[in-house]
Design a protein around this motif. Structure first.
Motif, PDB file in Angstrom:
ATOM      1  N   MET A   1      16.925  81.753 -19.928  1.00  0.00           N
ATOM      2  CA  MET A   1      16.308  81.327 -18.686  1.00  0.00           C
ATOM      3  C   MET A   1      15.963  79.843 -18.800  1.00  0.00           C
ATOM      4  SD  MET A   1      12.761  82.542 -16.934  1.00  0.00           S
ATOM      5  CE  MET A   1      11.615  81.374 -17.593  1.00  0.00           C
ATOM      6  N   THR A   2      16.332  79.083 -17.836  1.00  0.00           N
ATOM      7  CA  THR A   2      15.991  77.672 -17.764  1.00  0.00           C
ATOM      8  C   THR A   2      15.309  77.422 -16.440  1.00  0.00           C
ATOM      9  OG1 THR A   2      17.884  77.071 -19.111  1.00  0.00           O
ATOM     10  CG2 THR A   2      16.893  75.342 -17.803  1.00  0.00           C
ATOM     11  N   SER A   3      14.174  76.741 -16.490  1.00  0.00           N
ATOM     12  CA  SER A   3      13.449  76.388 -15.277  1.00  0.00           C
ATOM     13  C   SER A   3      13.155  74.906 -15.304  1.00  0.00           C
ATOM     14  CB  SER A   3      12.118  77.138 -15.188  1.00  0.00           C
ATOM     15  OG  SER A   3      12.317  78.510 -15.061  1.00  0.00           O
ATOM     16  N   THR A   4      13.147  74.304 -14.152  1.00  0.00           N
ATOM     17  CA  THR A   4      12.720  72.924 -14.025  1.00  0.00           C
ATOM     18  C   THR A   4      11.268  72.943 -13.589  1.00  0.00           C
ATOM     19  OG1 THR A   4      14.925  72.246 -13.377  1.00  0.00           O
ATOM     20  CG2 THR A   4      13.146  70.742 -12.838  1.00  0.00           C
ATOM     21  N   LEU A   5      10.431  72.251 -14.330  1.00  0.00           N
ATOM     22  CA  LEU A   5       9.007  72.211 -14.025  1.00  0.00           C
ATOM     23  C   LEU A   5       8.649  70.807 -13.562  1.00  0.00           C
ATOM     24  CD1 LEU A   5       7.681  74.116 -17.154  1.00  0.00           C
ATOM     25  CD2 LEU A   5       8.142  75.048 -14.891  1.00  0.00           C
ATOM     26  N   LYS A   6       7.851  70.739 -12.528  1.00  0.00           N
ATOM     27  CA  LYS A   6       7.448  69.460 -11.972  1.00  0.00           C
ATOM     28  C   LYS A   6       6.042  69.124 -12.445  1.00  0.00           C
ATOM     29  CE  LYS A   6       6.895  67.017  -7.602  1.00  0.00           C
ATOM     30  NZ  LYS A   6       6.976  67.139  -6.155  1.00  0.00           N
ATOM     31  N   LEU A   7       5.858  67.880 -12.877  1.00  0.00           N
ATOM     32  CA  LEU A   7       4.531  67.408 -13.247  1.00  0.00           C
ATOM     33  C   LEU A   7       3.780  67.039 -11.975  1.00  0.00           C
ATOM     34  CD1 LEU A   7       5.473  65.111 -16.253  1.00  0.00           C
ATOM     35  CD2 LEU A   7       4.541  67.413 -16.336  1.00  0.00           C
ATOM     36  N   SER A   8       2.541  67.490 -11.869  1.00  0.00           N
ATOM     37  CA  SER A   8       1.721  67.231 -10.681  1.00  0.00           C
ATOM     38  C   SER A   8       0.384  66.640 -11.094  1.00  0.00           C
ATOM     39  CB  SER A   8       1.465  68.532  -9.926  1.00  0.00           C
ATOM     40  OG  SER A   8       2.670  69.144  -9.547  1.00  0.00           O
ATOM     41  N   ARG A   9      -0.146  65.761 -10.269  1.00  0.00           N
ATOM     42  CA  ARG A   9      -1.471  65.208 -10.525  1.00  0.00           C
ATOM     43  C   ARG A   9      -2.504  66.282 -10.204  1.00  0.00           C
ATOM     44  NH1 ARG A   9      -3.459  61.104 -12.303  1.00  0.00           N
ATOM     45  NH2 ARG A   9      -1.592  59.830 -12.092  1.00  0.00           N
ATOM     46  N   ILE A  10      -3.418  66.480 -11.141  1.00  0.00           N
ATOM     47  CA  ILE A  10      -4.517  67.429 -10.978  1.00  0.00           C
ATOM     48  C   ILE A  10      -5.779  66.663 -11.350  1.00  0.00           C
ATOM     49  CG2 ILE A  10      -5.500  69.628 -11.699  1.00  0.00           C
ATOM     50  CD1 ILE A  10      -2.643  70.489 -12.493  1.00  0.00           C
ATOM     51  N   GLY A  11      -6.489  66.160 -10.349  1.00  0.00           N
ATOM     52  CA  GLY A  11      -7.650  65.304 -10.605  1.00  0.00           C
ATOM     53  C   GLY A  11      -7.186  64.026 -11.281  1.00  0.00           C
ATOM     54  N   ASN A  12      -7.788  63.707 -12.422  1.00  0.00           N
ATOM     55  CA  ASN A  12      -7.392  62.518 -13.183  1.00  0.00           C
ATOM     56  C   ASN A  12      -6.336  62.835 -14.236  1.00  0.00           C
ATOM     57  OD1 ASN A  12      -9.149  60.810 -11.828  1.00  0.00           O
ATOM     58  ND2 ASN A  12     -10.848  61.331 -13.187  1.00  0.00           N
ATOM     59  N   SER A  13      -5.826  64.053 -14.243  1.00  0.00           N
ATOM     60  CA  SER A  13      -4.865  64.488 -15.247  1.00  0.00           C
ATOM     61  C   SER A  13      -3.514  64.773 -14.599  1.00  0.00           C
ATOM     62  CB  SER A  13      -5.365  65.760 -15.941  1.00  0.00           C
ATOM     63  OG  SER A  13      -6.598  65.526 -16.565  1.00  0.00           O
ATOM     64  N   VAL A  14      -2.576  65.133 -15.431  1.00  0.00           N
ATOM     65  CA  VAL A  14      -1.259  65.569 -14.963  1.00  0.00           C
ATOM     66  C   VAL A  14      -1.021  66.949 -15.552  1.00  0.00           C
ATOM     67  CG1 VAL A  14       1.214  65.124 -15.058  1.00  0.00           C
ATOM     68  CG2 VAL A  14      -0.374  63.219 -14.783  1.00  0.00           C
ATOM     69  N   GLY A  15      -0.553  67.868 -14.746  1.00  0.00           N
ATOM     70  CA  GLY A  15      -0.335  69.234 -15.204  1.00  0.00           C
ATOM     71  C   GLY A  15       1.009  69.773 -14.782  1.00  0.00           C
ATOM     72  N   VAL A  16       1.319  70.929 -15.307  1.00  0.00           N
ATOM     73  CA  VAL A  16       2.550  71.636 -14.986  1.00  0.00           C
ATOM     74  C   VAL A  16       2.168  72.954 -14.338  1.00  0.00           C
ATOM     75  CG1 VAL A  16       4.585  72.750 -15.955  1.00  0.00           C
ATOM     76  CG2 VAL A  16       3.786  70.611 -16.915  1.00  0.00           C
ATOM     77  N   ILE A  17       2.803  73.268 -13.237  1.00  0.00           N
ATOM     78  CA  ILE A  17       2.595  74.559 -12.585  1.00  0.00           C
ATOM     79  C   ILE A  17       3.657  75.511 -13.115  1.00  0.00           C
ATOM     80  CG2 ILE A  17       2.501  75.785 -10.377  1.00  0.00           C
ATOM     81  CD1 ILE A  17       0.305  73.625 -10.759  1.00  0.00           C
ATOM     82  N   LEU A  18       3.213  76.615 -13.714  1.00  0.00           N
ATOM     83  CA  LEU A  18       4.149  77.597 -14.254  1.00  0.00           C
ATOM     84  C   LEU A  18       4.452  78.661 -13.200  1.00  0.00           C
ATOM     85  CD1 LEU A  18       2.560  78.079 -17.793  1.00  0.00           C
ATOM     86  CD2 LEU A  18       4.539  76.695 -17.193  1.00  0.00           C
ATOM     87  N   PRO A  19       5.712  79.031 -13.048  1.00  0.00           N
ATOM     88  CA  PRO A  19       6.076  80.068 -12.089  1.00  0.00           C
ATOM     89  C   PRO A  19       5.439  81.421 -12.447  1.00  0.00           C
ATOM     90  CG  PRO A  19       8.021  78.875 -12.854  1.00  0.00           C
ATOM     91  CD  PRO A  19       6.873  78.458 -13.714  1.00  0.00           C
ATOM     92  N   LYS A  20       5.244  82.264 -11.443  1.00  0.00           N
ATOM     93  CA  LYS A  20       4.621  83.572 -11.647  1.00  0.00           C
ATOM     94  C   LYS A  20       5.351  84.410 -12.683  1.00  0.00           C
ATOM     95  CE  LYS A  20       2.344  84.264  -7.219  1.00  0.00           C
ATOM     96  NZ  LYS A  20       2.246  85.124  -6.033  1.00  0.00           N
ATOM     97  N   ASP A  21       6.685  84.377 -12.679  1.00  0.00           N
ATOM     98  CA  ASP A  21       7.430  85.200 -13.633  1.00  0.00           C
ATOM     99  C   ASP A  21       7.201  84.727 -15.076  1.00  0.00           C
ATOM    100  OD1 ASP A  21       9.003  82.904 -12.888  1.00  0.00           O
ATOM    101  OD2 ASP A  21      10.754  83.837 -13.813  1.00  0.00           O
ATOM    102  N   VAL A  22       7.015  83.433 -15.282  1.00  0.00           N
ATOM    103  CA  VAL A  22       6.719  82.912 -16.620  1.00  0.00           C
ATOM    104  C   VAL A  22       5.328  83.361 -17.050  1.00  0.00           C
ATOM    105  CG1 VAL A  22       6.357  80.808 -17.973  1.00  0.00           C
ATOM    106  CG2 VAL A  22       8.278  80.950 -16.374  1.00  0.00           C
ATOM    107  N   LEU A  23       4.359  83.278 -16.150  1.00  0.00           N
ATOM    108  CA  LEU A  23       2.999  83.741 -16.461  1.00  0.00           C
ATOM    109  C   LEU A  23       2.998  85.217 -16.829  1.00  0.00           C
ATOM    110  CD1 LEU A  23       1.026  81.901 -13.635  1.00  0.00           C
ATOM    111  CD2 LEU A  23       1.152  81.282 -16.054  1.00  0.00           C
ATOM    112  N   ALA A  24       3.786  85.997 -16.098  1.00  0.00           N
ATOM    113  CA  ALA A  24       3.864  87.436 -16.375  1.00  0.00           C
ATOM    114  C   ALA A  24       4.484  87.682 -17.751  1.00  0.00           C
ATOM    115  CB  ALA A  24       4.678  88.133 -15.291  1.00  0.00           C
TER     116      ALA A  24
END
Length: 75
Positions: A1-24
């Motif tokens: 499985m390969t996923s492209t993850l986008k970096l997003s600004r979260i307050g003063n930090s940068v984070g990655v949003i993980l897809p629901k299937d990855v969290l599961a």
């Protein structure tokens, strides 16, 4: 499985949003801790804490060697 993850600004930090299937698959949810470890082929993210595992292995070794003493202390 390969996923492209986008970096997003979260307050003063940068984070990655993980897809629901990855969290599961990781069996984690919001608020849980994840560990990023460097590996020969890149980085790995998991719910496994290698430092805690190392400490538990050391504790189990002590418990095996000192089983009789621990049994006496438990009385």
């Amino acid at each position: 499985m390969t996923s492209t993850l986008k970096l997003s600004r979260i307050g003063n930090s940068v984070g990655v949003i993980l897809p629901k299937d990855v969290l599961a698959k990781l069996r984690v949810r919001e608020g849980d801790l994840l560990y990023l470890t460097e590996a020969p082929d890149g980085y790995r993210i998991s719910q496994y804490d290698p430092e805690f595992a190392r400490q538990m292995e050391a504790a189990e070794e002590v418990m095996r060697r000192r089983r009789d003493a621990l049994r006496e202390l438990a009385k």
